[in-house]
Design a protein around this motif. Sequence first.
Motif, PDB file in Angstrom:
ATOM      1  N   PRO A  44     -90.890  54.159   3.639  1.00 14.45           N
ATOM      2  CA  PRO A  44     -92.099  54.189   3.629  1.00 14.45           C
ATOM      3  C   PRO A  44     -92.622  53.250   4.569  1.00 14.45           C
ATOM      4  O   PRO A  44     -93.915  53.262   4.908  1.00 14.45           O
ATOM      5  CB  PRO A  44     -92.347  53.350   2.256  1.00 14.45           C
ATOM      6  N   TRP A  45     -91.870  52.665   5.631  1.00 17.41           N
ATOM      7  CA  TRP A  45     -92.284  51.742   6.612  1.00 17.41           C
ATOM      8  C   TRP A  45     -92.722  52.652   7.765  1.00 17.41           C
ATOM      9  O   TRP A  45     -92.202  53.614   8.322  1.00 17.41           O
ATOM     10  CB  TRP A  45     -91.159  50.887   7.040  1.00 17.41           C
ATOM     11  N   HIS A  46     -93.591  51.947   8.489  1.00 16.41           N
ATOM     12  CA  HIS A  46     -94.114  52.409   9.693  1.00 16.41           C
ATOM     13  C   HIS A  46     -94.278  51.325  10.799  1.00 16.41           C
ATOM     14  O   HIS A  46     -95.036  50.283  10.244  1.00 16.41           O
ATOM     15  CB  HIS A  46     -95.390  53.062   9.728  1.00 16.41           C
ATOM     16  N   THR A  47     -93.623  51.286  11.778  1.00 15.46           N
ATOM     17  CA  THR A  47     -93.791  50.062  12.725  1.00 15.46           C
ATOM     18  C   THR A  47     -94.244  50.387  14.092  1.00 15.46           C
ATOM     19  O   THR A  47     -94.168  51.459  14.721  1.00 15.46           O
ATOM     20  CB  THR A  47     -92.224  49.414  12.787  1.00 15.46           C
ATOM     21  N   VAL A  48     -95.236  49.369  14.427  1.00 13.34           N
ATOM     22  CA  VAL A  48     -95.777  49.598  15.770  1.00 13.34           C
ATOM     23  C   VAL A  48     -95.397  48.219  16.550  1.00 13.34           C
ATOM     24  O   VAL A  48     -95.607  47.243  16.050  1.00 13.34           O
ATOM     25  CB  VAL A  48     -97.177  49.573  15.709  1.00 13.34           C
ATOM     26  N   VAL A  49     -94.741  48.285  17.712  1.00 12.30           N
ATOM     27  CA  VAL A  49     -94.332  47.151  18.479  1.00 12.30           C
ATOM     28  C   VAL A  49     -95.210  46.948  19.652  1.00 12.30           C
ATOM     29  O   VAL A  49     -95.370  48.102  20.335  1.00 12.30           O
ATOM     30  CB  VAL A  49     -92.889  47.339  19.072  1.00 12.30           C
ATOM     31  N   VAL A  50     -95.875  45.904  19.647  1.00 11.51           N
ATOM     32  CA  VAL A  50     -97.053  45.566  20.771  1.00 11.51           C
ATOM     33  C   VAL A  50     -96.274  44.309  21.642  1.00 11.51           C
ATOM     34  O   VAL A  50     -95.858  43.544  21.204  1.00 11.51           O
ATOM     35  CB  VAL A  50     -98.274  45.055  20.036  1.00 11.51           C
ATOM     36  N   SER A  51     -96.523  45.001  23.038  1.00  9.40           N
ATOM     37  CA  SER A  51     -95.829  43.982  23.942  1.00  9.40           C
ATOM     38  C   SER A  51     -96.917  44.303  25.335  1.00  9.40           C
ATOM     39  O   SER A  51     -97.741  44.689  25.350  1.00  9.40           O
ATOM     40  CB  SER A  51     -94.380  44.732  24.484  1.00  9.40           C
ATOM     41  N   GLY A  52     -96.368  43.222  26.429  1.00  6.98           N
ATOM     42  CA  GLY A  52     -97.135  43.391  27.508  1.00  6.98           C
ATOM     43  C   GLY A  52     -98.478  42.806  27.331  1.00  6.98           C
ATOM     44  O   GLY A  52     -99.287  42.133  26.436  1.00  6.98           O
ATOM     45  N   GLN A  53     -99.570  43.892  28.099  1.00  6.50           N
ATOM     46  CA  GLN A  53    -100.770  43.463  28.229  1.00  6.50           C
ATOM     47  C   GLN A  53    -101.646  43.750  26.861  1.00  6.50           C
ATOM     48  O   GLN A  53    -102.632  43.165  26.453  1.00  6.50           O
ATOM     49  CB  GLN A  53    -101.582  44.227  29.265  1.00  6.50           C
ATOM     50  N   ALA A  54    -101.097  44.896  26.231  1.00  6.10           N
ATOM     51  CA  ALA A  54    -101.706  45.140  24.872  1.00  6.10           C
ATOM     52  C   ALA A  54    -101.404  44.076  23.974  1.00  6.10           C
ATOM     53  O   ALA A  54    -102.316  43.904  23.136  1.00  6.10           O
ATOM     54  CB  ALA A  54    -100.827  46.478  24.418  1.00  6.10           C
ATOM     55  N   ARG A  55    -100.328  43.237  23.984  1.00  5.19           N
ATOM     56  CA  ARG A  55    -100.211  42.096  23.025  1.00  5.19           C
ATOM     57  C   ARG A  55    -100.924  41.089  23.599  1.00  5.19           C
ATOM     58  O   ARG A  55    -101.552  40.377  22.602  1.00  5.19           O
ATOM     59  CB  ARG A  55     -98.753  41.633  23.123  1.00  5.19           C
TER      60      ARG A  55
END
Length: 221
Positions: A44-55
């Motif tokens: 059931p998981w959905h993961t979004v990894v945010v890095s760089g300028q977006a972070r």
Amino acid sequence: MNVSDAIAARRSIRGFKPEPIAPELLEKIFATASLAPSNCNTQPWHTVVVSGQARVDLQAAIMAEMSAGKAPSPAFIPGDQNLAGVYKERQYECAFGYYGTMGIERHEKDKRFALMMKNFEFFDAPHVAFISMPTTMGPVNAVDIGIYLQTLMLVLVEHGLASCPQGALALYPDEVQKIANIPEGNAIICGLSFGYEDVGARINDVIMDRAPLAETVQFIG
């Protein structure tokens, strides 16, 4: 490193180096974590990894919301609500240990607030993951999220990385939705700031005790 060593080594780390994790290693880590078990293999998981300028942009957006006085709007009941008895006592002990390590007294509300706000700065970690699940799901499915999250944290340890799971990152979902593109019908249940530990940072000296085994486990037979 065996599983027991990884479990013993894992701690909630709140001081990170700015160095990002290589993209190919990130993909390997999350591919391994996706092997976590789940009820009827629903995953059931959905993961979004945010890095760089977006972070960087996301941190600024959340901080702007809070500065404007926007109230938290979590989709799921926060983990610190409805606590009583020994569970509330453990929460207090956790807070006292955290603030005490940082040399912050109970009456120093401004310093306590500043330390709390580090949650929304992702503790300066170069990466932050937002884990969501469908809003139609409930506690049984949340167990699967916990299994996935623990698996992910242990894989990070295996690769010499550190992390901090954060229920606080579910409190202000609107800006996350804009930047992280959470699937329609899903809601954030927790976040995870992660990267390379800043060894020697005072904030990483925080070590939480565990209750005696007799208080949490019973053997019969």
